[in-house]
Design a protein around this motif. Structure first.
Motif, PDB file in Angstrom:
ATOM      1  N   GLU A  91      18.180  15.984 -25.995  1.00 60.26           N
ATOM      2  CA  GLU A  91      19.406  16.672 -26.425  1.00 60.26           C
ATOM      3  C   GLU A  91      20.608  15.772 -26.280  1.00 60.26           C
ATOM      4  OE1 GLU A  91      20.786  20.676 -25.243  1.00 60.26           O
ATOM      5  OE2 GLU A  91      18.644  21.031 -24.884  1.00 60.26           O
ATOM      6  N   ALA A  92      20.721  15.168 -25.104  1.00 57.62           N
ATOM      7  CA  ALA A  92      21.841  14.274 -24.831  1.00 57.62           C
ATOM      8  C   ALA A  92      21.888  13.176 -25.889  1.00 57.62           C
ATOM      9  CB  ALA A  92      21.693  13.668 -23.444  1.00 57.62           C
ATOM     10  N   GLU A  93      20.735  12.668 -26.198  1.00 53.86           N
ATOM     11  CA  GLU A  93      20.643  11.581 -27.168  1.00 53.86           C
ATOM     12  C   GLU A  93      21.199  12.012 -28.522  1.00 53.86           C
ATOM     13  OE1 GLU A  93      20.182   7.813 -27.808  1.00 53.86           O
ATOM     14  OE2 GLU A  93      19.708   8.794 -25.896  1.00 53.86           O
ATOM     15  N   THR A  94      20.728  13.161 -29.015  1.00 54.05           N
ATOM     16  CA  THR A  94      21.175  13.611 -30.334  1.00 54.05           C
ATOM     17  C   THR A  94      22.650  13.965 -30.305  1.00 54.05           C
ATOM     18  OG1 THR A  94      20.530  15.877 -29.831  1.00 54.05           O
ATOM     19  CG2 THR A  94      18.903  14.487 -30.933  1.00 54.05           C
ATOM     20  N   ALA A  95      23.112  14.520 -29.185  1.00 47.49           N
ATOM     21  CA  ALA A  95      24.527  14.859 -29.064  1.00 47.49           C
ATOM     22  C   ALA A  95      25.368  13.599 -29.189  1.00 47.49           C
ATOM     23  CB  ALA A  95      24.781  15.536 -27.727  1.00 47.49           C
ATOM     24  N   LYS A  96      24.919  12.573 -28.484  1.00 51.22           N
ATOM     25  CA  LYS A  96      25.640  11.307 -28.523  1.00 51.22           C
ATOM     26  C   LYS A  96      25.726  10.797 -29.959  1.00 51.22           C
ATOM     27  CE  LYS A  96      24.262   8.704 -24.960  1.00 51.22           C
ATOM     28  NZ  LYS A  96      23.579   7.528 -24.406  1.00 51.22           N
ATOM     29  N   LYS A  97      24.607  10.857 -30.641  1.00 45.96           N
ATOM     30  CA  LYS A  97      24.551  10.384 -32.023  1.00 45.96           C
ATOM     31  C   LYS A  97      25.526  11.151 -32.885  1.00 45.96           C
ATOM     32  CE  LYS A  97      20.027   8.423 -32.672  1.00 45.96           C
ATOM     33  NZ  LYS A  97      18.658   8.923 -32.823  1.00 45.96           N
ATOM     34  N   GLU A  98      25.504  12.468 -32.746  1.00 49.42           N
ATOM     35  CA  GLU A  98      26.406  13.303 -33.540  1.00 49.42           C
ATOM     36  C   GLU A  98      27.844  12.919 -33.286  1.00 49.42           C
ATOM     37  OE1 GLU A  98      26.171  17.588 -33.566  1.00 49.42           O
ATOM     38  OE2 GLU A  98      23.974  17.418 -33.650  1.00 49.42           O
ATOM     39  N   LEU A  99      28.130  12.755 -32.022  1.00 54.81           N
ATOM     40  CA  LEU A  99      29.485  12.403 -31.640  1.00 54.81           C
ATOM     41  C   LEU A  99      29.916  11.122 -32.342  1.00 54.81           C
ATOM     42  CD1 LEU A  99      31.512  13.673 -29.659  1.00 54.81           C
ATOM     43  CD2 LEU A  99      30.990  11.785 -28.115  1.00 54.81           C
ATOM     44  N   SER A 100      29.075  10.116 -32.264  1.00 53.16           N
ATOM     45  CA  SER A 100      29.470   8.838 -32.841  1.00 53.16           C
ATOM     46  C   SER A 100      29.557   8.941 -34.361  1.00 53.16           C
ATOM     47  CB  SER A 100      28.499   7.745 -32.421  1.00 53.16           C
ATOM     48  OG  SER A 100      27.236   8.007 -32.962  1.00 53.16           O
ATOM     49  N   GLU A 101      28.794   9.844 -34.942  1.00 53.52           N
ATOM     50  CA  GLU A 101      28.899  10.040 -36.390  1.00 53.52           C
ATOM     51  C   GLU A 101      30.244  10.656 -36.764  1.00 53.52           C
ATOM     52  OE1 GLU A 101      25.854  11.969 -38.704  1.00 53.52           O
ATOM     53  OE2 GLU A 101      24.317  10.790 -37.641  1.00 53.52           O
ATOM     54  N   ARG A 102      30.633  11.635 -35.948  1.00 52.31           N
ATOM     55  CA  ARG A 102      31.928  12.249 -36.213  1.00 52.31           C
ATOM     56  C   ARG A 102      33.040  11.210 -36.062  1.00 52.31           C
ATOM     57  NH1 ARG A 102      33.364  17.223 -32.785  1.00 52.31           N
ATOM     58  NH2 ARG A 102      31.254  16.949 -31.952  1.00 52.31           N
ATOM     59  N   GLU A 103      32.884  10.416 -35.030  1.00 56.85           N
ATOM     60  CA  GLU A 103      33.823   9.321 -34.774  1.00 56.85           C
ATOM     61  C   GLU A 103      33.914   8.427 -36.014  1.00 56.85           C
ATOM     62  OE1 GLU A 103      36.363   7.391 -31.956  1.00 56.85           O
ATOM     63  OE2 GLU A 103      35.501   9.405 -32.212  1.00 56.85           O
ATOM     64  N   LEU A 104      32.753   8.097 -36.524  1.00 60.57           N
ATOM     65  CA  LEU A 104      32.683   7.231 -37.692  1.00 60.57           C
ATOM     66  C   LEU A 104      33.446   7.837 -38.866  1.00 60.57           C
ATOM     67  CD1 LEU A 104      31.473   4.780 -39.130  1.00 60.57           C
ATOM     68  CD2 LEU A 104      29.522   6.197 -39.747  1.00 60.57           C
ATOM     69  N   ARG A 105      33.230   9.119 -39.073  1.00 65.82           N
ATOM     70  CA  ARG A 105      33.884   9.788 -40.200  1.00 65.82           C
ATOM     71  C   ARG A 105      35.397   9.766 -40.027  1.00 65.82           C
ATOM     72  NH1 ARG A 105      30.854  14.400 -39.220  1.00 65.82           N
ATOM     73  NH2 ARG A 105      28.677  14.130 -39.849  1.00 65.82           N
ATOM     74  N   ARG A 106      35.806  10.009 -38.782  1.00 67.60           N
ATOM     75  CA  ARG A 106      37.235  10.011 -38.494  1.00 67.60           C
ATOM     76  C   ARG A 106      37.830   8.651 -38.841  1.00 67.60           C
ATOM     77  NH1 ARG A 106      40.570   8.551 -35.085  1.00 67.60           N
ATOM     78  NH2 ARG A 106      39.083   7.594 -33.651  1.00 67.60           N
ATOM     79  N   MET A 107      37.136   7.619 -38.426  1.00 63.20           N
ATOM     80  CA  MET A 107      37.622   6.276 -38.678  1.00 63.20           C
ATOM     81  C   MET A 107      37.707   5.989 -40.170  1.00 63.20           C
ATOM     82  SD  MET A 107      35.714   4.222 -35.666  1.00 63.20           S
ATOM     83  CE  MET A 107      35.818   2.666 -36.552  1.00 63.20           C
ATOM     84  N   LEU A 108      36.688   6.445 -40.900  1.00 66.47           N
ATOM     85  CA  LEU A 108      36.686   6.231 -42.336  1.00 66.47           C
ATOM     86  C   LEU A 108      37.878   6.912 -42.986  1.00 66.47           C
ATOM     87  CD1 LEU A 108      32.896   6.585 -42.995  1.00 66.47           C
ATOM     88  CD2 LEU A 108      34.310   4.626 -43.602  1.00 66.47           C
ATOM     89  N   LYS A 109      38.135   8.105 -42.540  1.00 68.71           N
ATOM     90  CA  LYS A 109      39.269   8.870 -43.059  1.00 68.71           C
ATOM     91  C   LYS A 109      40.551   8.096 -42.836  1.00 68.71           C
ATOM     92  CE  LYS A 109      39.177  13.911 -43.097  1.00 68.71           C
ATOM     93  NZ  LYS A 109      38.862  14.985 -42.125  1.00 68.71           N
ATOM     94  N   GLN A 110      40.737   7.676 -41.622  1.00 68.71           N
ATOM     95  CA  GLN A 110      41.923   6.892 -41.261  1.00 68.71           C
ATOM     96  C   GLN A 110      42.068   5.707 -42.195  1.00 68.71           C
ATOM     97  OE1 GLN A 110      44.383   7.099 -39.095  1.00 68.71           O
ATOM     98  NE2 GLN A 110      43.717   9.125 -38.409  1.00 68.71           N
ATOM     99  N   GLN A 111      40.955   5.064 -42.407  1.00 69.29           N
ATOM    100  CA  GLN A 111      40.960   3.847 -43.183  1.00 69.29           C
ATOM    101  C   GLN A 111      41.380   4.099 -44.613  1.00 69.29           C
ATOM    102  OE1 GLN A 111      37.395   1.592 -42.496  1.00 69.29           O
ATOM    103  NE2 GLN A 111      37.521   0.763 -44.537  1.00 69.29           N
TER     104      GLN A 111
END
Lengths: 133, 133
Positions: A91-111
């Motif tokens: 669970e922790a693993e998948t949560a971490k992954k999701e988090l970093s994906e959201r992070e990625l999307r945020r960064m893309l948006k910013q960009q």
DNA sequence: CAATGCATGTAAGGAAAAATGACATTGCTA
DNA sequence: TAGCAATGTCATTTTTCCTTACATGCATTG
């Protein structure tokens, strides 16, 4: 461990005869442990047990617990617990992954909104690929 | 691949029933390939075939060759060849290791005879550990 | 085209391996 | 000593595997 490996490790492969050699447990012991709910190997069409790598590992665990003087009831609980630990880790693993994906999307948006020099902005319509429909 | 892994990969584990599922070959095919000298799985006391991981890989190889239209005689030679390649690789590997060991010993000798500043020379008697008795 | 050979299918009969169930044994512990 | 937990042992039945033999489909070749 990745998904593919997990599949492999759970694939029913070994008949009881092989498992007795791998674990140095008797068939009687293995069947008893199954009856006591410590393992649940798959079965063939004709009802013969088929053990996976994980099953074998589990049996080795059981064996080492027994050698330490823990009884079946105790082992049952130990195994339940370590199962839960595994699940929590997953669970922790998948949560971490999701988090970093959201992070990625945020960064893309910013960009896209504030493109910096030297970085290539996305073309129109490409952003959508990074969001669920 | 290390020695331990090789042992594992050559350990007789699977009865023919499992192998048919892993390879999608029929028992008839597998037995025929054995008869033709393409594989030599181990046997149980009671004469039943037991296949290793390497055997399964080999069968998958055979299968893919057959699908390419190569006949048994051809495959027999292909397998012989790839076996030779493997052996050559192993030889090369050990040769390389031996070489570097000799190199190491030479360097150690040099170091003892002409110790450079900043390097710690071996104590008396320690050198012998690096040579066979 | 008939004949041959390769790769595989199929079936019979027998043997090995595994399943279950029942009773026996061993070693603790109350 | 009685009782329980874990394992041993044995009988019987099923399932899986073995070998052998014959059949089949397909390609090649004279």
């Amino acid at each position: 461990m990745n998904v593919k490996d997990e599949l492999r490790r759970n694939m029913p492969l070994f008949p009881i005869g092989i498992v007795t050699k791998l674990t140095e447990l008797t068939p009687r012991q293995i069947r008893y442990y199954e009856q006591q709910g410590l393992i649940s190997p798959e079965r063939t069409k004709g009802n013969q047990r088929l053990f996976s790598f994980n099953d074998v590992d589990r049996l080795l665990q059981i064996k080492s617990y027994l050698e330490k003087g823990i009884n079946i009831a105790g082992i049952r609980e130990m195994l339940k617990q370590s199962q839960q630990v595994l699940e929590a880790k997953r669970e922790a693993e998948t949560a971490k992954k999701e988090l970093s994906e959201r992070e990625l999307r945020r960064m893309l948006k910013q960009q896209i909104i504030h493109p910096r020099r030297g970085q290539i902005p996305l073309n129109h319509g490409e952003l959508s690929r990074f969001f669920r429909h």
